[in-house]
Enzyme design. Sequence first.
Site, PDB file in Angstrom:
ATOM      1  N   ASN A 131      -4.073   2.218  21.920  1.00  0.00           N
ATOM      2  CA  ASN A 131      -3.255   1.219  21.236  1.00  0.00           C
ATOM      3  C   ASN A 131      -2.265   0.626  22.218  1.00  0.00           C
ATOM      4  OD1 ASN A 131      -2.551  -0.039  18.686  1.00  0.00           O
ATOM      5  ND2 ASN A 131      -0.575   1.000  18.915  1.00  0.00           N
ATOM      6  N   ILE A 138     -13.025  -4.436  12.237  1.00  0.00           N
ATOM      7  CA  ILE A 138     -12.488  -4.554  10.873  1.00  0.00           C
ATOM      8  C   ILE A 138     -12.185  -6.011  10.515  1.00  0.00           C
ATOM      9  CG2 ILE A 138     -11.524  -2.219  10.803  1.00  0.00           C
ATOM     10  CD1 ILE A 138      -8.719  -3.617  11.090  1.00  0.00           C
ATOM     11  N   ASP A 186     -10.685   2.587   1.234  1.00  0.00           N
ATOM     12  CA  ASP A 186     -11.020   2.016   2.554  1.00  0.00           C
ATOM     13  C   ASP A 186     -11.801   3.013   3.409  1.00  0.00           C
ATOM     14  OD1 ASP A 186      -9.829  -0.449   2.157  1.00  0.00           O
ATOM     15  OD2 ASP A 186      -7.879   0.208   2.914  1.00  0.00           O
ATOM     16  N   THR A 218       0.796  -0.148  21.821  1.00  0.00           N
ATOM     17  CA  THR A 218       2.005   0.679  21.798  1.00  0.00           C
ATOM     18  C   THR A 218       1.561   2.136  21.777  1.00  0.00           C
ATOM     19  OG1 THR A 218       3.012  -1.053  20.462  1.00  0.00           O
ATOM     20  CG2 THR A 218       4.192   1.042  20.566  1.00  0.00           C
ATOM     21  N   LYS A 227       0.810  -1.226   0.000  1.00  0.00           N
ATOM     22  CA  LYS A 227       0.000   0.000   0.000  1.00  0.00           C
ATOM     23  C   LYS A 227       0.845   1.279   0.000  1.00  0.00           C
ATOM     24  CE  LYS A 227      -4.263  -1.860   1.917  1.00  0.00           C
ATOM     25  NZ  LYS A 227      -5.368  -1.654   2.851  1.00  0.00           N
TER      26      LYS A 227
HETATM   27  P1  ATR Z   1      -3.299  -3.134  10.152  1.00  0.00           P
HETATM   28  O1  ATR Z   1      -2.719  -2.631   8.884  1.00  0.00           O
HETATM   29  O2  ATR Z   1      -4.325  -4.220   9.972  1.00  0.00           O
HETATM   30  O3  ATR Z   1      -3.794  -2.046  11.074  1.00  0.00           O
HETATM   31  P2  ATR Z   1      -0.916  -3.318  11.705  1.00  0.00           P
HETATM   32  O4  ATR Z   1      -0.460  -2.046  11.122  1.00  0.00           O
HETATM   33  O5  ATR Z   1       0.073  -4.417  11.898  1.00  0.00           O
HETATM   34  O6  ATR Z   1      -2.085  -3.907  10.870  1.00  0.00           O
HETATM   35  O7  ATR Z   1      -1.632  -3.016  13.102  1.00  0.00           O
HETATM   36  C1  ATR Z   1      -2.127  -4.022  13.913  1.00  0.00           C
HETATM   37  C2  ATR Z   1      -2.813  -3.383  15.124  1.00  0.00           C
HETATM   38  O8  ATR Z   1      -3.207  -4.438  16.001  1.00  0.00           O
HETATM   39  C3  ATR Z   1      -1.882  -2.486  15.918  1.00  0.00           C
HETATM   40  O9  ATR Z   1      -2.656  -1.455  16.493  1.00  0.00           O
HETATM   41  C4  ATR Z   1      -1.347  -3.445  16.981  1.00  0.00           C
HETATM   42  O10 ATR Z   1      -0.881  -2.829  18.136  1.00  0.00           O
HETATM   43  P3  ATR Z   1       0.671  -2.367  18.248  1.00  0.00           P
HETATM   44  O11 ATR Z   1       0.764  -1.079  17.515  1.00  0.00           O
HETATM   45  O12 ATR Z   1       0.927  -2.253  19.710  1.00  0.00           O
HETATM   46  O13 ATR Z   1       1.483  -3.476  17.611  1.00  0.00           O
HETATM   47  C5  ATR Z   1      -2.591  -4.229  17.278  1.00  0.00           C
HETATM   48  N1  ATR Z   1      -2.275  -5.513  17.907  1.00  0.00           N
HETATM   49  C6  ATR Z   1      -1.774  -6.621  17.327  1.00  0.00           C
HETATM   50  N2  ATR Z   1      -1.621  -7.612  18.235  1.00  0.00           N
HETATM   51  C7  ATR Z   1      -2.028  -7.101  19.436  1.00  0.00           C
HETATM   52  C8  ATR Z   1      -2.118  -7.628  20.775  1.00  0.00           C
HETATM   53  N3  ATR Z   1      -1.760  -8.896  21.059  1.00  0.00           N
HETATM   54  N4  ATR Z   1      -2.608  -6.819  21.744  1.00  0.00           N
HETATM   55  C9  ATR Z   1      -2.975  -5.547  21.466  1.00  0.00           C
HETATM   56  N5  ATR Z   1      -2.920  -4.994  20.232  1.00  0.00           N
HETATM   57  C10 ATR Z   1      -2.447  -5.764  19.227  1.00  0.00           C
END
Ligand code: ATR
Length: 286
Positions: A158, A229, A108, A160, A72
């Site tokens: 979030n 989503i 999107d 993080t 993307k």
């Molecule tokens: P996308 O493009 O689908 O948004 P991404 O950019 O990898 O995918 O983002 C995934 C999201 O899921 C992020 O907000 C991630 O949190 P982090 O920024 O802390 O990584 C969240 N996520 C994934 N696994 C998680 C978990 N076990 N607990 C909490 N949040 C999680």
Amino acid sequence: MAAQTGRALSAGVIGDPIAHSLSPAIHTYWLKEHRIDGTYVPIRVPREDFADSIRDLHQKGYRGVNVTLPHKEAAFALANWKDEFATKTGAVNTLVFEKNQIKGYNTDVFGFAENLRASLNPVESYIDSCLVLGAGGASRGIIQALLSLGARQIFLSNRTQSKAQQLVEEFQSLTSGASPVSCIAWENRHEPLRDVSLVVNATQLGMIGQPELDLRLDTLSKHAAVTDIVYKPLKTPLLVDAEAAGIRVADGLGMLLWQAALGFEMWFGPKPTVTAALRRHVESFL
Ligand code: ATR
């Protein structure tokens, strides 16, 4: 059957992996419905070959492509012209090939907004104040969509926190007055629930193979709504919990169907509709 004109229109979806994409099922359904002599194919392209393969498809006369992970941002860099939402999100998921240029769109944002409009009627009564969980690739577009629908206040949480904070600052710089987007620590994500009218899961939690999202909905109003989503499974544990509590839900498949409609129209001409029959057809591929 579509008429065989000898001038078939071609489009497709580029990603890696791509075998499980539902987009071919959606577009092939509409091509048949509109009796268009056209094809829409999945194209697996590794990250390093993206630009070459786009040039190749353009030369072959493709109308354009959908772009999914991991391309993307590369699609954003490659497009000569970008629409408002692509520019605002920094991500392009739809390319339209014209004679001397490649146009990049982010559909999107439209897909998320239209799915809410279609599933939560009237959408205005659900979007005043929202909690968005996740600050990854999908969140920026979701926040754009919520603001375009009239959201007044968006809490963003979030795991993080620095990523959520960065998004908050981006939106702050776009607004002159008080920012509608504020950051909530992940461990405090339950706190806004009593005040919001919409909860959005924009993380991958709840997807098949991933842990569930830990969110207890007991303080959320019965007049609120929950959307996800994730669409594999169609009813994520979050949506199951919401329905059990009598709260309205909008699932993630609707967003995928609605975002596809814009690309179809730009490549093939007719404006397609998202019907219950299309949903049933696509659900059979889940
Ligand atoms: P996308 O493009 O689908 O948004 P991404 O950019 O990898 O995918 O983002 C995934 C999201 O899921 C992020 O907000 C991630 O949190 P982090 O920024 O802390 O990584 C969240 N996520 C994934 N696994 C998680 C978990 N076990 N607990 C909490 N949040 C999680």
